[in-house]
Enzyme design. Structure first.
Site, PDB file in Angstrom:
ATOM      1  N   CYS A 243      66.185 -43.682 -33.654  1.00 26.36           N
ATOM      2  CA  CYS A 243      67.660 -43.790 -34.289  1.00 26.36           C
ATOM      3  C   CYS A 243      68.625 -44.546 -32.653  1.00 26.36           C
ATOM      4  CB  CYS A 243      68.416 -42.504 -34.518  1.00 26.36           C
ATOM      5  SG  CYS A 243      70.500 -43.379 -35.421  1.00 26.36           S
ATOM      6  N   HIS A 244      69.050 -43.988 -32.218  1.00 25.34           N
ATOM      7  CA  HIS A 244      69.962 -44.643 -30.818  1.00 25.34           C
ATOM      8  C   HIS A 244      69.114 -43.925 -29.322  1.00 25.34           C
ATOM      9  CE1 HIS A 244      73.297 -44.512 -33.687  1.00 25.34           C
ATOM     10  NE2 HIS A 244      73.567 -45.618 -32.946  1.00 25.34           N
TER      11      HIS A 244
END
Length: 182
Positions: free
Chosen positions: A112-113
């Site tokens: 994800c991030h």
């Protein structure tokens, strides 16, 4: 198949980590026999979130990040969550730990991030990876090649990087980590 002789380090801040991206890999790795250490940047209780906006469960870390060494682990895992990753990317201890992990040719996994942390550690250049789509331009500007894939495994620069886009990719992400360790 059990992976009982391996150690994994999962690093987060104490606020803002995406709940599923911390809890799911930790559970699957432990179920596979991996010795997992969850470390928060402060050593304090981790407040997880769902979708960056809703508070979710709390998780007690096993250790603070301070003093942990890459040589003690077979893989380092960075969960996402916008606040988590944005805070972690500026953490000099994590940057050094990630550089030591890559220098030792040990794998790093980020979802994800989480790949944001690779930019500040100087490890994104030359890698092919995926992430949450909003990081695409940041990663390209840092010298990475970005792909919209459920899972990306890259061996460039002498070390393995496993990346995934979001919680919907966790089954593939977790399996790839276990395969890498096995």
């Amino acid at each position: 198949m059990p992976v009982t002789d391996k150690r994994a380090l999962v690093v987060t801040t104490d606020f803002g980590v995406e709940e599923a991206e911390l809890v799911s890999p930790t559970k699957d790795l432990r179920d596979a026999g991996v010795d997992v250490t969850v470390a928060s940047s402060t050593g304090k209780t981790i407040q997880t979130v769902n979708g960056d906006k809703e508070w979710a469960s709390t998780v007690e870390p096993d250790s603070p990040l301070e003093g942990l060494r890459a040589e003690d682990y077979d893989i380092v895992i960075i969960p996402g969550g916008t606040v988590n990753a944005d805070t972690l990317r500026g953490n000099e201890q994590l940057q050094e730990l990630l550089r030591e992990t890559a220098s030792a040719q040990k794998p790093i996994a980020a979802i994800c991030h989480g790949p944001w942390t690779l930019i500040d550690a100087g490890l994104a250049r030359g890698k092919t990876l995926t992430s949450y789509p909003s990081l695409r331009l940041d990663l390209i500007n840092a010298g990475a090649t970005w792909e919209d894939q459920q899972l990306q495994r890259c061996t460039a620069n002498g070390w393995v990087l496993l990346t995934s886009r979001n919680p919907g990719d966790l089954d593939a992400f977790n399996a790839a980590i276990i395969d890498e360790l096995g």
